[in-house]
Design an enzyme around this catalytic site. Structure first.
Site, PDB file in Angstrom:
ATOM      1  N   PHE A   1      12.630  76.069 -63.168  1.00 46.30           N
ATOM      2  CA  PHE A   1      13.922  76.742 -63.026  1.00 46.30           C
ATOM      3  C   PHE A   1      14.894  76.416 -64.148  1.00 46.30           C
ATOM      4  O   PHE A   1      15.838  77.166 -64.397  1.00 46.30           O
ATOM      5  CB  PHE A   1      14.566  76.368 -61.676  1.00 46.30           C
ATOM      6  CG  PHE A   1      15.278  75.045 -61.676  1.00 46.30           C
ATOM      7  CD1 PHE A   1      16.583  74.934 -62.151  1.00 46.30           C
ATOM      8  CD2 PHE A   1      14.652  73.884 -61.213  1.00 46.30           C
ATOM      9  CE1 PHE A   1      17.240  73.705 -62.171  1.00 46.30           C
ATOM     10  CE2 PHE A   1      15.296  72.662 -61.237  1.00 46.30           C
ATOM     11  CZ  PHE A   1      16.596  72.569 -61.719  1.00 46.30           C
TER      12      PHE A   1
ATOM     13  N   LYS B   1       4.441  83.537 -64.295  1.00 47.22           N
ATOM     14  CA  LYS B   1       4.993  83.251 -62.952  1.00 47.22           C
ATOM     15  C   LYS B   1       6.223  82.359 -63.156  1.00 47.22           C
ATOM     16  O   LYS B   1       6.111  81.143 -63.272  1.00 47.22           O
ATOM     17  CB  LYS B   1       3.932  82.541 -62.108  1.00 47.22           C
ATOM     18  CG  LYS B   1       4.063  82.714 -60.603  1.00 47.22           C
ATOM     19  CD  LYS B   1       5.375  82.284 -60.005  1.00 47.22           C
ATOM     20  CE  LYS B   1       5.489  80.788 -59.771  1.00 47.22           C
ATOM     21  NZ  LYS B   1       6.853  80.405 -59.314  1.00 47.22           N
TER      22      LYS B   1
ATOM     23  N   GLU C   1      10.972  80.768 -58.872  1.00 47.46           N
ATOM     24  CA  GLU C   1      11.541  81.684 -57.887  1.00 47.46           C
ATOM     25  C   GLU C   1      13.049  81.480 -57.724  1.00 47.46           C
ATOM     26  O   GLU C   1      13.720  82.276 -57.087  1.00 47.46           O
ATOM     27  CB  GLU C   1      10.816  81.526 -56.539  1.00 47.46           C
ATOM     28  CG  GLU C   1      10.973  80.170 -55.850  1.00 47.46           C
ATOM     29  CD  GLU C   1       9.999  79.098 -56.360  1.00 47.46           C
ATOM     30  OE1 GLU C   1       9.650  79.106 -57.564  1.00 47.46           O
ATOM     31  OE2 GLU C   1       9.612  78.234 -55.546  1.00 47.46           O
TER      32      GLU C   1
ATOM     33  N   SER D   1       7.634  69.778 -62.583  1.00 45.78           N
ATOM     34  CA  SER D   1       7.703  68.362 -62.229  1.00 45.78           C
ATOM     35  C   SER D   1       6.315  67.714 -62.327  1.00 45.78           C
ATOM     36  O   SER D   1       5.287  68.399 -62.256  1.00 45.78           O
ATOM     37  CB  SER D   1       8.248  68.226 -60.811  1.00 45.78           C
ATOM     38  OG  SER D   1       7.414  68.932 -59.923  1.00 45.78           O
TER      39      SER D   1
ATOM     40  N   CYS E   1      14.708  68.539 -69.034  1.00 48.87           N
ATOM     41  CA  CYS E   1      13.629  67.551 -69.129  1.00 48.87           C
ATOM     42  C   CYS E   1      13.869  66.612 -70.307  1.00 48.87           C
ATOM     43  O   CYS E   1      13.231  65.583 -70.424  1.00 48.87           O
ATOM     44  CB  CYS E   1      12.290  68.239 -69.278  1.00 48.87           C
ATOM     45  SG  CYS E   1      12.144  69.070 -70.855  1.00 48.87           S
TER      46      CYS E   1
ATOM     47  N   GLU F   1      12.685  60.438 -61.293  1.00 47.27           N
ATOM     48  CA  GLU F   1      13.385  61.474 -62.054  1.00 47.27           C
ATOM     49  C   GLU F   1      14.385  62.131 -61.094  1.00 47.27           C
ATOM     50  O   GLU F   1      13.988  62.761 -60.115  1.00 47.27           O
ATOM     51  CB  GLU F   1      12.412  62.531 -62.576  1.00 47.27           C
ATOM     52  CG  GLU F   1      13.133  63.584 -63.394  1.00 47.27           C
ATOM     53  CD  GLU F   1      12.259  64.762 -63.820  1.00 47.27           C
ATOM     54  OE1 GLU F   1      11.420  65.205 -63.034  1.00 47.27           O
ATOM     55  OE2 GLU F   1      12.464  65.249 -64.957  1.00 47.27           O
TER      56      GLU F   1
HETATM   57  P1  NAD Z   1       8.700  72.408 -60.017  1.00 48.71           P
HETATM   58  O1  NAD Z   1       7.546  71.549 -60.333  1.00 48.71           O
HETATM   59  O2  NAD Z   1       9.289  72.334 -58.653  1.00 48.71           O
HETATM   60  O3  NAD Z   1       8.297  73.966 -60.221  1.00 48.71           O
HETATM   61  C1  NAD Z   1       7.706  74.419 -61.419  1.00 48.71           C
HETATM   62  C2  NAD Z   1       6.864  75.644 -61.101  1.00 48.71           C
HETATM   63  O4  NAD Z   1       5.842  75.277 -60.171  1.00 48.71           O
HETATM   64  C3  NAD Z   1       7.656  76.779 -60.451  1.00 48.71           C
HETATM   65  O5  NAD Z   1       7.233  78.007 -60.993  1.00 48.71           O
HETATM   66  C4  NAD Z   1       7.323  76.654 -58.981  1.00 48.71           C
HETATM   67  O6  NAD Z   1       7.353  77.892 -58.297  1.00 48.71           O
HETATM   68  C5  NAD Z   1       5.917  76.078 -58.984  1.00 48.71           C
HETATM   69  N1  NAD Z   1       5.650  75.202 -57.837  1.00 48.71           N
HETATM   70  C6  NAD Z   1       6.568  74.455 -57.149  1.00 48.71           C
HETATM   71  N2  NAD Z   1       5.949  73.770 -56.151  1.00 48.71           N
HETATM   72  C7  NAD Z   1       4.632  74.080 -56.218  1.00 48.71           C
HETATM   73  C8  NAD Z   1       3.481  73.685 -55.461  1.00 48.71           C
HETATM   74  N3  NAD Z   1       3.570  72.844 -54.440  1.00 48.71           N
HETATM   75  N4  NAD Z   1       2.287  74.196 -55.810  1.00 48.71           N
HETATM   76  C9  NAD Z   1       2.177  75.058 -56.856  1.00 48.71           C
HETATM   77  N5  NAD Z   1       3.242  75.461 -57.593  1.00 48.71           N
HETATM   78  C10 NAD Z   1       4.443  74.992 -57.287  1.00 48.71           C
HETATM   79  O7  NAD Z   1       9.813  72.152 -61.145  1.00 48.71           O
HETATM   80  P2  NAD Z   1      11.295  72.704 -61.200  1.00 48.71           P
HETATM   81  O8  NAD Z   1      12.104  72.009 -60.166  1.00 48.71           O
HETATM   82  O9  NAD Z   1      11.288  74.189 -61.234  1.00 48.71           O
HETATM   83  O10 NAD Z   1      11.719  72.208 -62.658  1.00 48.71           O
HETATM   84  C11 NAD Z   1      12.198  70.928 -62.922  1.00 48.71           C
HETATM   85  C12 NAD Z   1      11.092  70.003 -63.372  1.00 48.71           C
HETATM   86  O11 NAD Z   1      10.476  70.535 -64.542  1.00 48.71           O
HETATM   87  C13 NAD Z   1      11.604  68.626 -63.777  1.00 48.71           C
HETATM   88  O12 NAD Z   1      10.698  67.681 -63.309  1.00 48.71           O
HETATM   89  C14 NAD Z   1      11.615  68.682 -65.292  1.00 48.71           C
HETATM   90  O13 NAD Z   1      11.522  67.439 -65.928  1.00 48.71           O
HETATM   91  C15 NAD Z   1      10.422  69.521 -65.550  1.00 48.71           C
HETATM   92  N6  NAD Z   1      10.485  70.122 -66.872  1.00 48.71           N
HETATM   93  C16 NAD Z   1       9.650  69.611 -67.826  1.00 48.71           C
HETATM   94  C17 NAD Z   1       9.695  70.131 -69.096  1.00 48.71           C
HETATM   95  C18 NAD Z   1       8.783  69.596 -70.162  1.00 48.71           C
HETATM   96  O14 NAD Z   1       8.699  70.207 -71.202  1.00 48.71           O
HETATM   97  N7  NAD Z   1       8.105  68.477 -69.962  1.00 48.71           N
HETATM   98  C19 NAD Z   1      10.572  71.179 -69.412  1.00 48.71           C
HETATM   99  C20 NAD Z   1      11.392  71.681 -68.412  1.00 48.71           C
HETATM  100  C21 NAD Z   1      11.329  71.139 -67.139  1.00 48.71           C
END
Ligand code: NAD
Length: 497
Positions: free
Chosen positions: A149, A173, A176, A226, A281, A382
């Site tokens: 997000f 994808k 959401e 994450s 991140c 985090e």
């Molecule tokens: P998230 O892991 O909750 O979601 C990321 C994606 O995975 C979304 O599209 C979501 O719909 C999907 N998802 C969520 N739960 C899932 C599940 N149980 N099974 C399968 N898919 C699932 O992350 P977020 O809250 O959207 O974003 C923040 C996180 O992203 C933070 O941890 C941040 O550090 C990380 N991030 C990392 C980088 C990087 O380059 N390392 C860059 C941006 C964000």
């Protein structure tokens, strides 16, 4: 109520969704739209559209592909204001911050415009008598991109331009929580002349992600999110035979040595700690103050926080917006409560910060803790919100040991005026992206982005040269022409002579 649906085969999906999700305006706390969640039917349709589009796009000339990318770049640049507004409306970050996100996205697009040069292979003439060897890079097929997000425009554009430039067809994808930016991007690509089906946007949650991870026609997955989900995506995707790069979470340390310019360090800590409400991140979440500058540094950070204007990102002058959802705000607030219970010094309590916005927005002001200990959840987890922890250590060696012992290795920075110390740090630190007097060392578009340890699963970083590598596979051809005396039957292993 606005409805956001999938983009499949060059047009909005018209089917009725069995499930939908709420998309909030985080500054008001109100539901602003509903987004359709994909089920089996929509996953199949998106992958089928990409699979059908792939052969034609793979065969499109490099000139055609780069023309489409240049066209997209022009459209994106001309209409970036609209994308910036979409990002702020659904994510909550202030307009200026969203503009920075879109600018960095443009860098990744511009890199991919050079695809004719990037896909040049190698050629070795006459490796043996009249035998030439050359390598070519070919696309994978249908590739999946799953984004978080916090950068709804930039992260999809870390991957989509390179994937398309290399001749792949994409199913994206997005998160959401803020899905509109991806649809806007797909519309602009269509306007730029991208054939139908080469870029599809599939909205949804775990069902959509699992659908892509398990689908036999999807060749690769590029994931950002994450760490627990990144690990799951990596393990599940590779088990299904796919090439996977899965970028995870972070806990970025900023080491401040006693000889550093403390005003510069305090400015950097506040900018990188509270920009985008800490939902980056590459946010700095831990300041490691090396004795004896702790008191002085904390005082300077506190002064700067007092002047920060928090409010609706659309209002002029606001520097920090709300958190993305009420649930996330409550989770971040629970870390503040836990930090107080654990005995850390709460220097600035964001729960009481004055807000320029609607009372129901998802607010939490900038929060500063001092004397945080490594065992506290403030340090181990985090938090992904506007909570900055100061940890005090006695020496450079202690600081380095702390950074290297941390499970994450996304970004880090050192603040010092000692070139030797900085050089030693960049050499010794176990982190993928390092800043020297630069708090958010996000590589420019012609390098690649990626962390170490639990911040990245897989061995390929995002965008830049690594992106071209990820989205292609190498083929090496050994050819012989015009050789009448090939030597007849010979069962020995071929030798180059
Ligand atoms: P998230 O892991 O909750 O979601 C990321 C994606 O995975 C979304 O599209 C979501 O719909 C999907 N998802 C969520 N739960 C899932 C599940 N149980 N099974 C399968 N898919 C699932 O992350 P977020 O809250 O959207 O974003 C923040 C996180 O992203 C933070 O941890 C941040 O550090 C990380 N991030 C990392 C980088 C990087 O380059 N390392 C860059 C941006 C964000």
């Amino acid at each position: 109520m606005r409805a956001i649906s999938h983009w499949i085969d060059g047009k909005p999906w018209s089917g009725l969704a069995e499930r939908t999700g709420d998309v909030f305006d985080p500054a008001t706390g109100q539901v602003a739209a509903h987004v359709d969640f994909a089920g089996t039917k929509e996953i199949e349709a998106a992958v089928a559209a990409a699979r059908a589009a792939f052969p034609g796009w793979r065969d499109a000339s490099l000139a055609k592909r780069s023309t489409v990318l240049f066209g997209f770049r022009e459209l994106l640049n001309a209409r970036k204001g609209e994308l910036v507004e979409l990002v702020t409306a659904e994510h909550g970050k202030v307009l200026d911050d969203a503009a920075g996100e879109v600018q960095r996205a443009l860098e990744a697009v511009e890199f991919a415009c050079a695809v004719p040069a990037l896909l040049k292979g190698g050629f070795s003439e006459n490796v043996s008598s009249r035998v030439d060897v050359y390598s070519i890079r070919q696309p994978l097929g249908v590739v999946g991109v799953i984004s978080p997000f916090n950068f709804p425009a930039m992260v999809p554009l870390w991957f989509v331009p390179n994937a398309i430039a290399c001749g792949n067809a994409v199913v994206l994808k997005p998160s959401e929580k803020d899905p509109s930016a991806s649809v806007f991007i797909a519309e602009l690509f269509a306007e730029a002349g991208l054939p139908d089906g080469v870029l599809n946007v599939l909205h949804g949650d775990k069902v959509a992600v699992d659908g892509l991870l398990e689908h036999p026609d999807v060749r690769s997955i590029s994931f950002v999110g994450s760490t627990p989900i990144a690990r799951y995506v990596y393990e599940t995707g590779t088990r299904h035979g796919k090439r996977v790069q899965a970028l995870g979470g972070a806990k970025n340390h900023m080491v401040v040595l006693p000889d550093s310019d403390l005003d510069l360090a305090a400015d950097a800590a506040v900018s990188a700690g509270f920009g985008s409400a800490g939902e980056r991140c590459m946010a700095v979440s831990v300041v490691v103050a090396v004795d004896p500058i702790g008191d002085d540094l904390v005082a300077r950070i506190r002064e700067r926080i007092a002047n920060l204007k928090v409010g609706d990102g659309r209002r002029p002058g606001c520097e920090m917006g709300p958190l993305v959802t009420g649930a996330h705000r409550d989770k971040v607030t629970s870390y503040v409560d836990a930090g107080v219970d654990a005995g850390a010094d709460l220097v600035v309590d964001g729960r009481g910060h004055e807000i320029d916005g609607e009372p129901d927005g998802f607010w939490l002001g900038p929060t500063l803790f001092d004397r945080v200990e490594p065992a506290m959840s403030l340090y181990t987890d985090e938090i992904f919100g506007p909570v900055l922890s100061v940890v005090r250590v006695e020496s450079y060696a202690d600081a380095l040991e702390m950074v290297n012992a941390n499970q994450y290795g996304n970004g880090t920075a050192i603040f010092t005026n000692d070139g030797g110390a900085a050089r030693r740090f960049q050499n010794e630190v176990e982190v993928g992206m390092v800043g020297v007097n630069v708090p958010i060392p996000v590589p420019v578009g012609y390098y690649s982005f990626g962390g170490w340890k639990d911040s990245l699963f897989g061995d390929t970083h995002a965008y830049g040269p690594d992106g071209i590598h990820f989205f292609t596979r190498t083929k090496v051809v050994t050819s012989r022409w015009l050789d009448p005396s090939h030597g007849g039957v010979n069962l020995g292993f071929p030798r180059n002579t």
